[in-house]
Design a protein around this motif. Structure first.
Motif, short mmCIF file in Angstrom:
data_model
loop_
_atom_site.label_atom_id
_atom_site.label_comp_id
_atom_site.label_asym_id
_atom_site.label_seq_id
_atom_site.Cartn_x
_atom_site.Cartn_y
_atom_site.Cartn_z
N LYS A 242 0.83 -1.22 0.00
CA LYS A 242 0.00 0.00 0.00
C LYS A 242 0.85 1.26 0.00
N GLN A 243 2.15 1.11 -0.15
CA GLN A 243 3.04 2.28 -0.14
C GLN A 243 2.68 3.19 -1.32
N VAL A 244 2.46 4.48 -1.01
CA VAL A 244 2.14 5.44 -2.08
C VAL A 244 3.45 6.06 -2.58
N ALA A 245 3.37 6.67 -3.72
CA ALA A 245 4.54 7.36 -4.26
C ALA A 245 4.87 8.54 -3.36
N VAL A 246 6.19 8.82 -3.14
CA VAL A 246 6.56 9.89 -2.20
C VAL A 246 7.34 11.00 -2.90
N SER A 247 7.16 12.21 -2.34
CA SER A 247 7.96 13.33 -2.86
C SER A 247 9.11 13.63 -1.88
N SER A 248 9.07 13.02 -0.66
CA SER A 248 10.18 13.19 0.31
C SER A 248 10.78 11.81 0.54
N ALA A 250 13.53 10.65 1.62
CA ALA A 250 14.37 10.34 2.79
C ALA A 250 13.55 10.08 4.06
N ALA A 251 12.27 10.42 4.01
CA ALA A 251 11.43 10.23 5.22
C ALA A 251 11.16 8.74 5.44
N ILE A 252 11.33 8.30 6.70
CA ILE A 252 11.09 6.88 7.02
C ILE A 252 9.58 6.63 7.02
N PRO A 253 9.09 5.63 6.29
CA PRO A 253 7.64 5.39 6.25
C PRO A 253 7.12 4.98 7.62
N PRO A 254 6.02 5.60 8.09
CA PRO A 254 5.46 5.23 9.39
C PRO A 254 5.13 3.74 9.48
N SER A 255 4.75 3.11 8.37
CA SER A 255 4.41 1.68 8.45
C SER A 255 5.66 0.84 8.72
N LEU A 256 6.82 1.32 8.28
CA LEU A 256 8.06 0.57 8.57
C LEU A 256 8.41 0.72 10.06
N ALA A 257 8.15 1.94 10.60
CA ALA A 257 8.38 2.14 12.05
C ALA A 257 7.42 1.23 12.83
N GLY A 258 6.19 1.10 12.34
CA GLY A 258 5.20 0.22 12.99
C GLY A 258 5.68 -1.23 12.95
N PHE A 259 6.23 -1.65 11.81
CA PHE A 259 6.75 -3.02 11.65
C PHE A 259 7.86 -3.28 12.68
N ALA A 260 8.73 -2.26 12.84
CA ALA A 260 9.84 -2.41 13.80
C ALA A 260 9.30 -2.63 15.22
N ARG A 261 8.28 -1.82 15.59
CA ARG A 261 7.70 -1.97 16.93
C ARG A 261 7.08 -3.35 17.09
N GLN A 262 6.42 -3.79 16.02
CA GLN A 262 5.74 -5.10 16.05
C GLN A 262 6.73 -6.24 16.29
N VAL A 263 7.86 -6.23 15.56
CA VAL A 263 8.80 -7.36 15.71
C VAL A 263 9.45 -7.34 17.10
N VAL A 264 9.70 -6.14 17.63
CA VAL A 264 10.29 -6.08 18.97
C VAL A 264 9.27 -6.58 20.00
N ASP A 265 8.00 -6.15 19.84
CA ASP A 265 6.95 -6.63 20.75
C ASP A 265 6.88 -8.15 20.70
N LYS A 266 6.93 -8.70 19.48
CA LYS A 266 6.85 -10.15 19.30
C LYS A 266 7.99 -10.83 20.06
N ALA A 267 9.18 -10.26 19.95
CA ALA A 267 10.35 -10.87 20.61
C ALA A 267 10.23 -10.81 22.13
N LEU A 268 9.44 -9.83 22.62
CA LEU A 268 9.34 -9.65 24.08
C LEU A 268 8.18 -10.41 24.70
N THR A 269 7.30 -10.97 23.86
CA THR A 269 6.07 -11.53 24.44
C THR A 269 6.17 -13.02 24.75
#
Ligand code: SIN
Ligand code: CO
Length: 373
Positions: A242-248, A250-269
């Protein structure tokens, strides 16, 4: 141990009363904690230990020029003469080297093994000591030989002197003062300021308790979780249909930040994983501990005894020994918990173990972690 039985060691308090009233709260002076105490480690034994490679020791000399500190191992000739005043040497982990010291430590097992650190023994000539200081750990200071004058206080100001090789309080103010004789003992909670000065030749045993530090414990557990996560979480890739075309760009996609949180949560549960990492960490042998492995393991059917250096603990699901964790069935767990608590098994108890558990004990014996009785 019966935690409701009054003990001379605790001045007539039961272990329960001691833990409630004093542990981590306030000092306790016990006269004659060990009546007619005959220490099994003399000056020559302690010197011999301080000369050994792999034994942690320190020499502290106080002179008009100030404090000097050196780490061991020493040679007999490198220690000051016993006729010289105001010096002391301290040897860590003596419980690992002497059965008698290890046996004494067993009297303090009303405190969980997870908190136990070691027995340090100091020798001092008249006027010797390590200066006014505080420790981060709980400690029982047992007078073994000669006399020591302790001055203690709840110093609010814990500022340390600068430019000295030891941790010495800048402004020590004593509130109480006692001279301890052989067999007397003083319990001090963490951060309680104290200064013990030898009155004549003196030996003091410090039964010390460690407490895990927040940051260090978190790092240890997270390192373990990191290894497990790498092996266990799988290799699913981040997907972004669902990634849309970007004009910036260099900005980190919020969904990638969400993925990072998810995998860390998974490792901690995985609470079980955290528990087993904790047990492995708490039973990890100290840096100076080594075991003598044996080629031909003796017959264990007459019973077994843990080696002095072995750390064995358990929780609801695991048994831990020297940094390794084992999941065992209910019946084996009961017997192995007994081994951890009492540090030995009778032949009768050994016989009730399953073939797998007996095999583990044979492996542990081969590694030198336990011996046949
Ligand atoms: C000593 O035995 O001299 C030092 C013990 C301590 O103050 O913690
Ligand atoms: Co101290």
């Amino acid at each position: 141990m019966n935690t409701e039985q009054p003990l001379a060691l605790l001045g007539g308090l039961t272990p329960s009363q001691f833990m409630k009233r004093h542990w981590q709260k306030k000092p306790l002076l016990v006269r004659n904690a060990i009546p007619a105490f005959v220490p099994c480690v003399g000056r020559a034994d302690l010197v011999a230990l301080a000369c050994e490679e792999g034994v942690e020791s320190r020499l502290i000399v106080h002179s008009p020029n100030g404090w000097k500190m050196k780490h061991g191992p020493f040679t007999k000739r490198s220690l000051p003469p016993f006729s010289q005043k105001k010096w002391t040497f301290l040897v860590q982990g003596v419980d690992l080297h002497h059965d008698g010291v290890h046996a004494l430590l067993q009297q303090f097992r009303f405190v969980p093994d997870a908190r136990l650190d070691d027995v340090m023994i100091s020798y001092a000539t008249d006027g010797g000591g390590v200066g006014p200081h505080f420790d981060s750990y709980d400690v029982f200071l047992l007078q073994a030989h000669g006399q020591r004058r302790w001055r203690i206080g709840r110093n609010k100001d814990l500022t340390l002197q600068t430019g000295v090789p030891l941790k010495i309080l800048k402004n020590f103010e004593a509130e109480d003062e006692f001279v301890l004789n052989p067999g007397d003992m003083l319990y001090l909670p963490p951060k309680y300021a104290h200064d013990g000065v030898a009155e004549g030749e003196c030996m003091t045993w410090s039964i010390g308790f460690r407490a895990p530090q927040e940051g260090e414990l978190a790092r240890e557990l997270l390192l373990g979780l990191a290894d497990e996560a790498f092996d266990g979480l799988g290799n699913a890739l981040y997907r972004d249909p669902k990634q849309v075309a970007v004009s910036s760009p260099a900005a980190i996609p919020p969904s990638l930040a969400g993925f990072a949180r998810q995998v860390v949560d998974k490792a901690l549960t995985n609470p079980q994983l955290l528990d087993s990492l904790l047990g492995e960490y708490l039973t990890e042998p100290k840096a100076h501990v080594w075991f003598e492995s044996v080629e031909a393991v003796a017959d264990l059917s007459g019973g077994v005894q843990l080696d002095r250096g072995t750390k064995m603990m358990y929780d609801d699901r695991h048994v831990f020994i020297n940094g390794e964790s084992f999941k065992v069935g209910r019946r084996d767990a009961l017997v192995l918990r007994q081994l951890a608590d009492v540090r030995c098994l009778t032949g009768q108890e050994f016989k009730t173990l399953s073939a797998d558990a007996k095999e583990s004990l044979v492996d542990w014996a081969a590694s030198g972690w336990l011996q046949a009785k």
